[in-house]
Enzyme design. Sequence first.
Site, PDB file in Angstrom:
ATOM      1  N   GLN A 116      14.684  13.592  11.436  1.00 19.50           N
ATOM      2  CA  GLN A 116      15.847  12.883  10.870  1.00 19.50           C
ATOM      3  C   GLN A 116      16.970  12.771  11.898  1.00 19.50           C
ATOM      4  O   GLN A 116      17.477  11.677  12.179  1.00 19.50           O
ATOM      5  CB  GLN A 116      16.384  13.634   9.649  1.00 19.50           C
ATOM      6  N   VAL A 117      17.372  13.906  12.466  1.00 18.52           N
ATOM      7  CA  VAL A 117      18.461  13.900  13.451  1.00 18.52           C
ATOM      8  C   VAL A 117      17.970  13.312  14.770  1.00 18.52           C
ATOM      9  O   VAL A 117      18.663  12.518  15.414  1.00 18.52           O
ATOM     10  CB  VAL A 117      19.021  15.332  13.642  1.00 18.52           C
TER      11      VAL A 117
ATOM     12  N   ASP B 193       8.150  13.478  21.730  1.00 15.08           N
ATOM     13  CA  ASP B 193       7.678  13.791  20.379  1.00 15.08           C
ATOM     14  C   ASP B 193       6.348  14.548  20.478  1.00 15.08           C
ATOM     15  O   ASP B 193       5.867  14.856  21.569  1.00 15.08           O
ATOM     16  CB  ASP B 193       7.565  12.531  19.517  1.00 15.08           C
TER      17      ASP B 193
ATOM     18  N   THR C 127      21.666  26.158  11.317  1.00 16.24           N
ATOM     19  CA  THR C 127      21.720  25.899   9.872  1.00 16.24           C
ATOM     20  C   THR C 127      22.694  26.807   9.115  1.00 16.24           C
ATOM     21  O   THR C 127      22.946  27.949   9.552  1.00 16.24           O
ATOM     22  CB  THR C 127      20.299  26.087   9.290  1.00 16.24           C
TER      23      THR C 127
ATOM     24  N   TYR D  68      13.030  31.421   7.120  1.00 17.90           N
ATOM     25  CA  TYR D  68      13.519  30.279   7.905  1.00 17.90           C
ATOM     26  C   TYR D  68      14.876  30.619   8.530  1.00 17.90           C
ATOM     27  O   TYR D  68      15.086  30.429   9.740  1.00 17.90           O
ATOM     28  CB  TYR D  68      13.634  29.048   6.995  1.00 17.90           C
TER      29      TYR D  68
ATOM     30  N   LYS E 187      15.923  30.919  12.531  1.00 22.55           N
ATOM     31  CA  LYS E 187      16.993  30.109  13.127  1.00 22.55           C
ATOM     32  C   LYS E 187      18.067  31.028  13.741  1.00 22.55           C
ATOM     33  O   LYS E 187      18.620  30.721  14.805  1.00 22.55           O
ATOM     34  CB  LYS E 187      17.617  29.179  12.087  1.00 22.55           C
TER      35      LYS E 187
ATOM     36  N   TRP F 109      22.219  20.441   4.789  1.00 23.25           N
ATOM     37  CA  TRP F 109      21.897  19.436   3.774  1.00 23.25           C
ATOM     38  C   TRP F 109      21.778  18.029   4.387  1.00 23.25           C
ATOM     39  O   TRP F 109      22.419  17.066   3.930  1.00 23.25           O
ATOM     40  CB  TRP F 109      22.962  19.453   2.674  1.00 23.25           C
TER      41      TRP F 109
HETATM   42  N1  LIG Z   1      17.054  19.103   7.226  1.00 25.57           N
HETATM   43  C1  LIG Z   1      18.107  19.816   6.848  1.00 25.57           C
HETATM   44  O1  LIG Z   1      18.576  19.726   5.712  1.00 25.57           O
HETATM   45  C2  LIG Z   1      18.754  20.767   7.828  1.00 25.57           C
HETATM   46  C3  LIG Z   1      19.748  21.631   7.357  1.00 25.57           C
HETATM   47  C4  LIG Z   1      20.361  22.497   8.255  1.00 25.57           C
HETATM   48  C5  LIG Z   1      19.993  22.500   9.589  1.00 25.57           C
HETATM   49  N2  LIG Z   1      19.009  21.664  10.016  1.00 25.57           N
HETATM   50  C6  LIG Z   1      18.632  21.717  11.434  1.00 25.57           C
HETATM   51  O2  LIG Z   1      18.899  20.450  12.022  1.00 25.57           O
HETATM   52  C7  LIG Z   1      17.926  20.170  13.024  1.00 25.57           C
HETATM   53  C8  LIG Z   1      17.295  18.813  12.763  1.00 25.57           C
HETATM   54  O3  LIG Z   1      16.695  18.841  11.468  1.00 25.57           O
HETATM   55  P1  LIG Z   1      15.912  17.573  10.872  1.00 25.57           P
HETATM   56  O4  LIG Z   1      16.090  17.583   9.418  1.00 25.57           O
HETATM   57  O5  LIG Z   1      16.237  16.372  11.675  1.00 25.57           O
HETATM   58  O6  LIG Z   1      14.422  18.013  11.204  1.00 25.57           O
HETATM   59  P2  LIG Z   1      13.052  17.245  10.855  1.00 25.57           P
HETATM   60  O7  LIG Z   1      13.335  15.913  10.291  1.00 25.57           O
HETATM   61  O8  LIG Z   1      12.208  18.225  10.105  1.00 25.57           O
HETATM   62  O9  LIG Z   1      12.450  17.034  12.311  1.00 25.57           O
HETATM   63  C9  LIG Z   1      11.946  18.106  13.052  1.00 25.57           C
HETATM   64  C10 LIG Z   1      11.165  17.539  14.201  1.00 25.57           C
HETATM   65  O10 LIG Z   1      10.551  18.629  14.911  1.00 25.57           O
HETATM   66  C11 LIG Z   1       9.279  18.221  15.321  1.00 25.57           C
HETATM   67  N3  LIG Z   1       8.374  19.349  15.526  1.00 25.57           N
HETATM   68  C12 LIG Z   1       8.209  20.433  14.732  1.00 25.57           C
HETATM   69  N4  LIG Z   1       7.216  21.202  15.233  1.00 25.57           N
HETATM   70  C13 LIG Z   1       6.766  20.594  16.376  1.00 25.57           C
HETATM   71  C14 LIG Z   1       5.765  20.891  17.327  1.00 25.57           C
HETATM   72  N5  LIG Z   1       5.004  21.997  17.234  1.00 25.57           N
HETATM   73  N6  LIG Z   1       5.585  20.038  18.358  1.00 25.57           N
HETATM   74  C15 LIG Z   1       6.322  18.905  18.467  1.00 25.57           C
HETATM   75  N7  LIG Z   1       7.282  18.555  17.589  1.00 25.57           N
HETATM   76  C16 LIG Z   1       7.502  19.399  16.556  1.00 25.57           C
HETATM   77  C17 LIG Z   1       8.747  17.382  14.159  1.00 25.57           C
HETATM   78  O11 LIG Z   1       7.720  16.573  14.651  1.00 25.57           O
HETATM   79  P3  LIG Z   1       6.762  15.734  13.658  1.00 25.57           P
HETATM   80  O12 LIG Z   1       7.636  14.608  13.173  1.00 25.57           O
HETATM   81  O13 LIG Z   1       5.646  15.282  14.540  1.00 25.57           O
HETATM   82  O14 LIG Z   1       6.336  16.686  12.579  1.00 25.57           O
HETATM   83  C18 LIG Z   1      10.003  16.612  13.735  1.00 25.57           C
HETATM   84  O15 LIG Z   1      10.091  15.378  14.416  1.00 25.57           O
HETATM   85  C19 LIG Z   1      16.943  21.344  13.002  1.00 25.57           C
HETATM   86  O16 LIG Z   1      17.318  22.291  13.972  1.00 25.57           O
HETATM   87  C20 LIG Z   1      17.146  21.955  11.631  1.00 25.57           C
HETATM   88  O17 LIG Z   1      16.818  23.325  11.585  1.00 25.57           O
HETATM   89  C21 LIG Z   1      18.387  20.782   9.169  1.00 25.57           C
END
Ligand SMILES: NC(=O)c1ccc[n+]([C@@H]2O[C@H](COP(=O)([O-])OP(=O)(O)OC[C@H]3O[C@@H](n4cnc5c(N)ncnc54)[C@H](OP(=O)(O)O)[C@@H]3O)[C@@H](O)[C@H]2O)c1
Length: 303
Positions: free
Chosen positions: A12-13, A31, A101, A125, A129, A150
């Site tokens: 997403q980010v 990726d 997070t 989780y 983190k 979120w």
């Molecule tokens: N989502 C939330 O609500 C939230 C809340 C608080 C903090 N955060 C933090 O914000 C940041 C961005 O979150 P997001 O929601 O954008 O995350 P996301 O949409 O889940 O994206 C995570 C990315 O990591 C990649 N990834 C995971 N394991 C991998 C591996 N072994 N090899 C290569 N790529 C891998 C995934 O690849 P694939 O697409 O190929 O699976 C995906 O593109 C993260 O640090 C997260 O912890 C998120």
Amino acid sequence: MRKIVLFGSNGQVGWELQRSLPLLGNLVVCDRSKVDLSDLDAVSAYLRQERPDIIVNAAAYNAVDLAESFEEDAQKINCYLVKVLAEYAAVNNAWLVHYSTDYVFNGESNLPYTEADAPNPLNAYGRSKAQGEHAVVASGCNHLLLRTSWIYSARGRNFAKTILRLAATKTSFSVVDDQTGAPTSASLVADITALCLYRILNSTNSENLSGTYHVVASGYASWYEYARYLVSEAVSLGVHLNCTEHDIRAVSGSEYPTKAIRPKNSRLDNSKIQNAFNINIPDWKIYINRTLSDIARQDDYVS
Ligand SMILES: NC(=O)c1ccc[n+]([C@@H]2O[C@H](COP(=O)([O-])OP(=O)(O)OC[C@H]3O[C@@H](n4cnc5c(N)ncnc54)[C@H](OP(=O)(O)O)[C@@H]3O)[C@@H](O)[C@H]2O)c1
């Protein structure tokens, strides 16, 4: 020209960073098809090959409930990978941008958490983190450690899409009302990241800006209030739904048990980053309509 390597570019980010970061230099996106980030030797080799000036790590193991059963998998991506990136940055004088997070906190405080508050996660989780955060700081590299919460976008899986799907397919449903936080658009996080990096790249004493910051939209809501807002806005945008915001019932978290315990208070104080970088972070409602229209245009949001 400076080189920026972006990990997690399809998340997403990460997807939004692909839009905001090219303004700052030569962006190289990585990726899963290029490198499996759980293969730390492959990651080190990739860094030696690309030699980035800035590493932006948007990759994460984000399956909060699954992490309770597979904590080692979460640690691999959320901590061991981060340690490799941070140590590369420290040795090679590169900057590291890494995201963390609200789940590093236990949510027992009645106030929004500040960067001075000590992490004390409730679930696997959050622990992974928090360990990743520690690895960044311990490496001594120049960093932006950006805690967010979120996240929503038209891409990937998130609460906003789930609520729209439920409202399109059910006549009523329940949402938890005793957990509060700030719904934050992935595009807001990406824009703030680029603005902060711009300031750093144009500062004579950029090391002073290295640190931990809370990057969330301003204001806050419970999941229930957020769901009601999403549905009422979708209705006013003309999205065809099976129910209105009045058909959503408020329930307590105890009525909706999940494998991982969630913090009740996920509010993060975002004043430090606003002051340090002289930016204005708008209210959480500001970006919702735009994303809702994008989601509603997708044919598959109800499936
Ligand atoms: N989502 C939330 O609500 C939230 C809340 C608080 C903090 N955060 C933090 O914000 C940041 C961005 O979150 P997001 O929601 O954008 O995350 P996301 O949409 O889940 O994206 C995570 C990315 O990591 C990649 N990834 C995971 N394991 C991998 C591996 N072994 N090899 C290569 N790529 C891998 C995934 O690849 P694939 O697409 O190929 O699976 C995906 O593109 C993260 O640090 C997260 O912890 C998120």
